[in-house]
Design an enzyme around this catalytic site. Sequence first.
Site, PDB file in Angstrom:
ATOM      1  N   CYS A  69       1.159   4.568   3.751  1.00  0.00           N
ATOM      2  CA  CYS A  69       2.198   4.833   4.762  1.00  0.00           C
ATOM      3  C   CYS A  69       3.569   4.562   4.148  1.00  0.00           C
ATOM      4  CB  CYS A  69       2.018   3.934   5.983  1.00  0.00           C
ATOM      5  SG  CYS A  69       0.500   4.212   6.914  1.00  0.00           S
ATOM      6  N   CYS A  79       1.637  23.053   5.582  1.00  0.00           N
ATOM      7  CA  CYS A  79       1.661  21.606   5.346  1.00  0.00           C
ATOM      8  C   CYS A  79       2.746  21.253   4.338  1.00  0.00           C
ATOM      9  CB  CYS A  79       0.297  21.113   4.864  1.00  0.00           C
ATOM     10  SG  CYS A  79      -0.274  21.910   3.358  1.00  0.00           S
ATOM     11  N   CYS A 110       0.832  -1.207   0.000  1.00  0.00           N
ATOM     12  CA  CYS A 110       0.000   0.000   0.000  1.00  0.00           C
ATOM     13  C   CYS A 110       0.866   1.257   0.000  1.00  0.00           C
ATOM     14  CB  CYS A 110      -0.898  -0.036   1.246  1.00  0.00           C
ATOM     15  SG  CYS A 110      -1.845   1.469   1.518  1.00  0.00           S
TER      16      CYS A 110
END
Length: 455
Positions: free
Chosen positions: A83, A411, A80
């Site tokens: 992460c 961010c 995936c």
Amino acid sequence: METLKKNEVHTGKVIDLTHEGHGVVKIDRYPVFVPNALIEEEIEYKLIKVKKNFAIGKLLEVKNKSKDRVEPPCVYYYKCGGCQLQHMTYQAQLNMKKEQVVNLFHRKGPFEDTPIQPTLGMEQPWRYRNKSQIPVGKDKDNKAIMGFYRQRSHDIIDMDSCLIQDEQHQNIMNYVKHWFNELNMSIYDEKNKRGLMRHLVIRTGYHTDEIMVIFVTNGKKFKNANVLVQKLISEFPNITSIKQNINDTHSNVIMGPQSVTLYGKDKIVDELSEVTFNISDQSFYQINSAQTEKLYQKAIDYAQLTGEEIVLDTYCGIGTIGLYMAPQAKHVYGVEVVPSAIKDAQENATKNQLNNTTFECGKAEDVILEWKAQGIKPDVVMVDPPRKGCDETFIKTLLKLNPKRIVYISCNPSTQQRDAQLLSDNYHLVEITPVDMFPQTTHIETVALFERKEN
């Protein structure tokens, strides 16, 4: 140096990490970036991409493990793309994120004297996401699958759990997936741009536990909507809102502009430090509520509010940080370009009886000049822009306002560093604190304090 070729196997020592968390190995002076490798490790790796100035390697074996290496708890981790850092201890993640900020501001920027604090982390860096955006697809047997994308692709990894999502979200995801298959629901196919179900989006109120479920569909017709609604509310009693969002644009944008409420309320409610917020399906609201409270508290500390200050909250969204600061300020003025966000901000101010607030829709650089013409002079300006950072026109307008302090939440520290240079003739960059809003990933949020230089 001899010419390197794809599929060659090499060994080497990892000497650094990239901002993506990849280990850096050098062949002579030529860098090879190897995902999942850690500093000080002796590794064996295969070259899978060879470019003129760098190569990408695939980790084959760790011959000498770092003390910072741990076994990733998620069974999907190496497939995936959600992460990137689960193979690191959490303290190593926090150290790496601080080092990213140090590298940008001390080494690449002219701010080597600015203190950079340790990264503010979480006690339990799991299950923190209050919003899940889950793509829906089909497998080779035409069954519905849900999960997250494989790294650098749109291939969905079918999964039944995700350790950074709210646990209730995965239970709802698995239940919806089951009923999609039972009802033989039409599923969107990205290649031929046909089919109905595109995404399942779930939002949770961190302190209220209210849940909103959103079905993102390719078109308005939604067969079996009533059946799905009834199944969900009978199984999950704290679902307070179910919506359909229509997105027929065939782009990578997850949600379309139109939503219909299928059940319950149009919005859910959450609280941050005793301030209540209405959150709609498309509201921008920080993903990690526990860390948001730390981030906003640090911003308030930097603002040094005494109750006498005029605060200007630019890029204010639904008013979260402005309303968070309002009890400690004389007046808060918020500006945002998205009309629905300003409507939410005004409603949130009324809901919390924060009458010392004014929210207006428009481009920040235009609205703040109108306020200046009305004699409104801010003591503190809050800046929280999108990833691309501040518009240069906005920064020039901000300099005309000449506030005593600027508190800049970012961010994307690289665009924050660029903007800091534009401010540096007039403002001193006093301090930066990184905040880990997204544990197990490479993302890092920062809050910085600028103080006006007095001639």
